[in-house]
Design an enzyme around this catalytic site. Sequence first.
Site, PDB file in Angstrom:
ATOM      1  N   ASP A   1       6.557 -18.577 -39.358  1.00  0.00           N
ATOM      2  CA  ASP A   1       5.945 -19.863 -39.057  1.00  0.00           C
ATOM      3  C   ASP A   1       5.230 -19.697 -37.718  1.00  0.00           C
ATOM      4  O   ASP A   1       5.443 -18.724 -36.989  1.00  0.00           O
ATOM      5  CB  ASP A   1       6.980 -20.992 -39.015  1.00  0.00           C
TER       6      ASP A   1
HETATM    7  C1  BGC Z   1       4.245 -25.591 -39.561  1.00  0.00           C
HETATM    8  C2  BGC Z   1       3.829 -24.852 -40.816  1.00  0.00           C
HETATM    9  C3  BGC Z   1       2.328 -24.688 -40.819  1.00  0.00           C
HETATM   10  C4  BGC Z   1       1.885 -23.970 -39.552  1.00  0.00           C
HETATM   11  C5  BGC Z   1       0.391 -23.740 -39.475  1.00  0.00           C
HETATM   12  C6  BGC Z   1       3.665 -24.969 -38.308  1.00  0.00           C
HETATM   13  O1  BGC Z   1       3.897 -25.769 -37.195  1.00  0.00           O
HETATM   14  O2  BGC Z   1       5.656 -25.639 -39.496  1.00  0.00           O
HETATM   15  O3  BGC Z   1       4.255 -25.554 -41.958  1.00  0.00           O
HETATM   16  O4  BGC Z   1       1.929 -23.998 -41.972  1.00  0.00           O
HETATM   17  O5  BGC Z   1       2.284 -24.750 -38.435  1.00  0.00           O
HETATM   18  O6  BGC Z   1      -0.300 -24.906 -39.305  1.00  0.00           O
END
Ligand code: BGC
Length: 791
Positions: A289
């Site tokens: 993530d």
């Molecule tokens: C989120 C993800 C997301 C990523 C990119 C993160 O903060 O938890 O679900 O895909 O950001 O935007």
Amino acid sequence: MTPTPAAVEFRRRKRALTRRDIAPRAKGGSIAVNLSRLQPVSLPSYRIEMAGSLRTNDGAEDADRIAEVVEALTLEEKVRLVHGTYPDWGAPKAGAAGYLPPIDRLDIPALRFEDGPLGVKSTGGTAFPASLALSAAFDVDLAEEFGEAIGSEARESGVDVILAPACNLVRVPTCGRNFEYYGEDPFHSARVTAATVRGIQSRDVVATPKHYVANTQEHERVSVSAEVDERTLRERYLPAFEAAVEDGDAGAVMAAYNRVNGTYATEHRKLLTDVLKDEFEFEGPVVSDWWAVQNGPDAARAGLDLEMPGVGAIDWAAMLDDRLQLLRFVETVWPETVPGPEEAAAWLFENKGGPGGDASPHRSSFARTLPRELDRDGFAEDRLDEMVERVLTLHERVGALDGQRRSVAGPPPTHRELAKRIATSGAVLLKNAAETLPLDREAAVAVIGPHIDEAKTGGGGSSAVRATESVSPIEGIRARSTGRVVAERGHPPIETSPPFGRKVPSLGRIASAWTSPIEDARSAAGDADVAVLVVQDDAAEGRDRDSLSLPGRQDALISAVADIAERTIVVLQTAGPVEMPWIDSVDAVLELWYPGQEAGTAIASLLYGETDPGGRLPVTFAAADEYPAASAERYPGVDGPRDYPEAKHDEGVFVGYRHVDEYGIEPLFPFGHGLSYAAFEYDDFDVSFDETGPSVTVTVENAGERRGRDVVQLYVRDRDASVPRPPRELAGFEAISLGAGETRTIDVGVDERAFAVYETEQGEWVTEGGEFALDVGRSSRNIRATAAVER
Ligand code: BGC
């Protein structure tokens, strides 16, 4: 873990495909497969007769090509391929949540990663309803169609990897991201997840089921440890990921921010390598993530393959010199967060580049640490090669490995009709006293609510898709009604939560003339035949909801209007359950979750009976203290011996309806509940067996006067369990649409897994012999027929 027989059979047949079954397709190096070879697997839960192309990513040629590339890469290039970097701002379609740079020397193009679960962000594509709406439809075909739609939109706008579906189990009813997830039942969530993945990937775009795993809350999400025993992990939190890989062939998986039993998900060897890769046979990269990598070498050793976004905090701050770029970044990634670059700068500094951000002046933990780690503590170049190989399967899947990558072809298609269909199929009619709904088109209607002139497209955070076109509730109702329509807000705008921070007033289309007090709403309601109240909650990534109450004074507004109106209909637009202190004083309640850009069209079509509300609850609606996570130890967790909070998931397998059933709690509305404008009767209930196990047939008749949509639900009860088991567990479902007077016999198969429990000592699924009940019903609390089977 033992894969299900159908999964084993599917894999065997997939591997057995010969070159004769595979014909080259015209574009992009994809391959069409003669699917007739796959069709004989007949378990209804494994829809392998899927349409479209199926990439044979286990083909020898692809593996050879990847091996050749790895062989040709320098060490520096390998490291470049295992972390993201700045987006290519110069490109025509710059907006993307993540960017993997090209290796021009070897003709390897860049890859773009983009959110997400409610539609492809920043591409001008469709703002679909919340994932909970899709799951409420209980329809794997619809989920696959949704996947195909976002796959096409991604492909046409130059996005290679979609950061979706989000398939964490709903455990905490106030969790800020519940609207992105598929509900509280692991079996159902797994099937919807796998179907979405198949749909996305049929368009030669990679899906990234997320967030692996046990990411059940937003509060302290980057430090909290989900303390969860193995049986519970296997039976509740892992199945959606298992299905995404085994039944969906997911090309990537995203590792979560949180810890699991004290170890960061990004550094969890057992979960990443032993379970996901070795047991589930996941062949793609595990992607972090965003800013979730805490310790690069530990993560790489444990099985993480790709660090995203790979750009550290100070880099972002350095971009302050170029305000336009910064603003574009902020707008792209977190559109509702901040109104301008100055605020963005402050936010970025404060948060060190993102949740869990790495404040290093260097871009990426992998870039900084992996070269020097080589040959230390078992981190050999072989592991780096494996990471690169896995990353290159992304290129291979999107047809980018051979320099033949597609070109970006103008604005993406939009899917307005599908967005509306998901909204109506997932809309749940919770209450309908005295057949208040559907409405007569000539009725005089007072439409009341703080945001009746805006389509509620989603919650805050990375999944927020900015709709380029939308239909608000008032527009939708006006377009359908032939009677008098009066609009009153009756309540000031609901503040919207930006992700990760403080609340800001809604930036929606607010005209001061619209802000009318409750009294105006009451007088409009008093003059009309019916009052339609459109209310909403406020949920966002990065923070959980404070309570299950509707925000502001919306409860008071509803009660005040219900008090005077002849008939009152409440249209809910919420991220999940809300408490309804006014439930007895209103006539009808329709839950639309976040209905997406076609909100108004969907609402009007449901209110006037052009479409039957087709959804059933994928989450239990109960009072806040009736959920298992109702103690501080369980949620939000309390500080343990180390410097982070522990959230004890010691309710074990009793999550959602399994909890309220076990403890004899009468929920406000049970899991699986949803009314219809039609009237369904079940008859001829029968159980038969074949080599795949039992299957249930039941004849459903629409004895009503209009077309309706029903969801037949099958639950299993273990009558002789020697270990604690929930009183009833979903084991099958089938959505059908029947015209007035129409009858259909449906057949729902039961996987062996439905009877089994995960035996931790043996490390496998075991079915205890004995008697099981198969219950067929219209909700978890509305069982129409029962049969006993021996296993
Ligand atoms: C989120 C993800 C997301 C990523 C990119 C993160 O903060 O938890 O679900 O895909 O950001 O935007």
